[in-house]
Design a protein around this motif. Sequence first.
Motif, PDB file in Angstrom:
ATOM      1  N   LEU A 237       0.821  -1.213   0.000  1.00  0.00           N
ATOM      2  CA  LEU A 237       0.000   0.000   0.000  1.00  0.00           C
ATOM      3  C   LEU A 237       0.852   1.259   0.000  1.00  0.00           C
ATOM      4  O   LEU A 237       0.376   2.337  -0.354  1.00  0.00           O
ATOM      5  CB  LEU A 237      -0.934   0.009   1.210  1.00  0.00           C
ATOM      6  CG  LEU A 237      -2.002  -1.084   1.227  1.00  0.00           C
ATOM      7  CD1 LEU A 237      -2.824  -1.019   2.498  1.00  0.00           C
ATOM      8  CD2 LEU A 237      -2.905  -0.947   0.002  1.00  0.00           C
ATOM      9  N   GLY A 238       2.094   1.157   0.438  1.00  0.00           N
ATOM     10  CA  GLY A 238       2.968   2.318   0.474  1.00  0.00           C
ATOM     11  C   GLY A 238       4.183   2.041   1.332  1.00  0.00           C
ATOM     12  O   GLY A 238       4.388   0.920   1.805  1.00  0.00           O
ATOM     13  N   ALA A 239       4.993   3.076   1.518  1.00  0.00           N
ATOM     14  CA  ALA A 239       6.165   2.994   2.385  1.00  0.00           C
ATOM     15  C   ALA A 239       5.819   3.639   3.727  1.00  0.00           C
ATOM     16  O   ALA A 239       5.108   4.642   3.779  1.00  0.00           O
ATOM     17  CB  ALA A 239       7.355   3.690   1.745  1.00  0.00           C
ATOM     18  N   ALA A 240       6.337   3.088   4.821  1.00  0.00           N
ATOM     19  CA  ALA A 240       5.986   3.586   6.150  1.00  0.00           C
ATOM     20  C   ALA A 240       7.229   4.065   6.891  1.00  0.00           C
ATOM     21  O   ALA A 240       8.295   3.449   6.815  1.00  0.00           O
ATOM     22  CB  ALA A 240       5.291   2.496   6.957  1.00  0.00           C
ATOM     23  N   MET A 241       7.057   5.150   7.627  1.00  0.00           N
ATOM     24  CA  MET A 241       8.134   5.669   8.461  1.00  0.00           C
ATOM     25  C   MET A 241       7.995   5.096   9.871  1.00  0.00           C
ATOM     26  O   MET A 241       6.934   5.194  10.491  1.00  0.00           O
ATOM     27  CB  MET A 241       8.089   7.200   8.510  1.00  0.00           C
ATOM     28  CG  MET A 241       9.266   7.804   9.259  1.00  0.00           C
ATOM     29  SD  MET A 241       9.383   9.599   9.048  1.00  0.00           S
ATOM     30  CE  MET A 241       7.968  10.133  10.015  1.00  0.00           C
ATOM     31  N   ILE A 242       9.069   4.482  10.371  1.00  0.00           N
ATOM     32  CA  ILE A 242       9.044   3.892  11.709  1.00  0.00           C
ATOM     33  C   ILE A 242      10.403   4.125  12.374  1.00  0.00           C
ATOM     34  O   ILE A 242      11.378   4.426  11.684  1.00  0.00           O
ATOM     35  CB  ILE A 242       8.738   2.379  11.673  1.00  0.00           C
ATOM     36  CG1 ILE A 242       9.891   1.610  11.023  1.00  0.00           C
ATOM     37  CG2 ILE A 242       7.422   2.096  10.967  1.00  0.00           C
ATOM     38  CD1 ILE A 242       9.790   0.100  11.171  1.00  0.00           C
ATOM     39  N   PRO A 243      10.499   3.978  13.681  1.00  0.00           N
ATOM     40  CA  PRO A 243      11.816   4.025  14.322  1.00  0.00           C
ATOM     41  C   PRO A 243      12.645   2.811  13.910  1.00  0.00           C
ATOM     42  O   PRO A 243      12.099   1.748  13.602  1.00  0.00           O
ATOM     43  CB  PRO A 243      11.488   3.974  15.823  1.00  0.00           C
ATOM     44  CG  PRO A 243      10.040   4.253  15.930  1.00  0.00           C
ATOM     45  CD  PRO A 243       9.412   3.812  14.651  1.00  0.00           C
ATOM     46  N   PHE A 244      13.938   2.956  13.934  1.00  0.00           N
ATOM     47  CA  PHE A 244      14.828   1.861  13.561  1.00  0.00           C
ATOM     48  C   PHE A 244      14.538   0.595  14.368  1.00  0.00           C
ATOM     49  O   PHE A 244      14.582  -0.514  13.856  1.00  0.00           O
ATOM     50  CB  PHE A 244      16.287   2.291  13.751  1.00  0.00           C
ATOM     51  CG  PHE A 244      17.287   1.224  13.419  1.00  0.00           C
ATOM     52  CD1 PHE A 244      17.620   0.950  12.101  1.00  0.00           C
ATOM     53  CD2 PHE A 244      17.889   0.478  14.425  1.00  0.00           C
ATOM     54  CE1 PHE A 244      18.534  -0.043  11.792  1.00  0.00           C
ATOM     55  CE2 PHE A 244      18.802  -0.520  14.123  1.00  0.00           C
ATOM     56  CZ  PHE A 244      19.128  -0.777  12.802  1.00  0.00           C
ATOM     57  N   SER A 245      14.215   0.767  15.651  1.00  0.00           N
ATOM     58  CA  SER A 245      13.955  -0.393  16.516  1.00  0.00           C
ATOM     59  C   SER A 245      12.709  -1.162  16.107  1.00  0.00           C
ATOM     60  O   SER A 245      12.528  -2.310  16.502  1.00  0.00           O
ATOM     61  CB  SER A 245      13.813   0.055  17.975  1.00  0.00           C
ATOM     62  OG  SER A 245      12.797   1.032  18.101  1.00  0.00           O
ATOM     63  N   GLY A 246      11.854  -0.557  15.282  1.00  0.00           N
ATOM     64  CA  GLY A 246      10.647  -1.237  14.819  1.00  0.00           C
ATOM     65  C   GLY A 246      10.946  -2.433  13.937  1.00  0.00           C
ATOM     66  O   GLY A 246      10.056  -3.263  13.694  1.00  0.00           O
TER      67      GLY A 246
END
Length: 297
Positions: A237-246
Motif C-alpha cells: 500500500l505504500g512505504a511507512a516511516m518507523i523508528p529503527f527499533s521497529g
Amino acid sequence: MGQSIGIKDMRAFFAIVEEGNISHAAQRLGIAQPALSRQMKHLEENLHVKLFERGSRRIRLTEAGQLLYGRVESILGLVDGTVREITEIGSGTKGTIRIGTITTSGAMILPDLIAEFRKRYPDVTFEIWEAEGARIIELLDTRMIEVAITRTQVDNLAYELLVLPNEPLVMVMNSDNVCGKNKSTVKLEELKDQPLIIPLRWKSNFIAACKKLDFDPNIICVSDSIVQDLLMVKMKLGAAMIPFSGKRLLTDGDLVYKRIVEPEMTTHTVVAWRKNQTLSTACKNFIELFRELFIKE
C-alpha cells in the motif's frame, strides 16, 4: 479475662514443645525459665485447660495441647510466611511491576530488560499495558502503572525522566517497490510522489521537512500502529516511516529498511515516573537495571 491467646504465647508454647522442656525453650527464647513457666500457667488458666502432662522429665502434651500445637504450627507458619513475603516485597525480590509502553519502545527495550531482570529477581512478575503515548501518560497519572516508556513529550517538572540516545527514523518499503539510489539510506526528496504511511506523532515535522524541499508528501495514511503500518507495507500500500527499533516487530524478506537522510530524522525513547509517587522496591530495581543496560555515562 476472656479466652484468648496471642502470638507471644503461641511462640512460647511452640518453643517448649519443639525443645522438649521448658529450660531449653527459655534459652531459645532468651527469657528466664520461671517467667516462661508462669506464662504457660497463665495461658492454661486463660484457656481453662491443661496443655502439659506434669511429672515427666520431657514435655508431654494433653489432648488439648496436641490440638493447640497443630493449630499453632499452622498459624505461626502463616504469620512467618506473610512477614517473609512482605519483607521480600520490600526488598524488591517479589511483587508486580506495572509498565505502560508504546509498541516500538516496548519491542526495543522490554524483552532484553525483562529477561535480565528475571535472572536477578525470578519471583517478580510484570503487568504490561500497551497504548499510544498520551494514553500511557494518562495511565501513569492515574497510577494504573508505575513507569511509562514512551516517545511522547514529557514534562520534566512533573516526572522523573531517563532519556535514551536518539535513534534514526527509517522508511520501510516493500521489496517490489524500493525507492532511493542508496542501498541503506533514502533521501527525503526521493520519497516525493511515493504513497506514504506516517505516524501521527511525526506527521507535522515530516510535512514541514518536505515543504522545505518544495514538495507536499503523498500521505495516504496516518497511523500510530507500527505493526499495522508494517503489514500495510507488506500489502504494497505504500512505504511507512518507523523508528529503527521497529525492525524487531516484523522480520520479513519482503521488507526493506532505509534510514532517512538529507535531512536525517530521529526520535528518542523516554522512561518516566511521577515525582510524587512512591515506587515499589521492585520498580526501583527495574529502573536501576534500565540505567545499567541502556544509559551510557
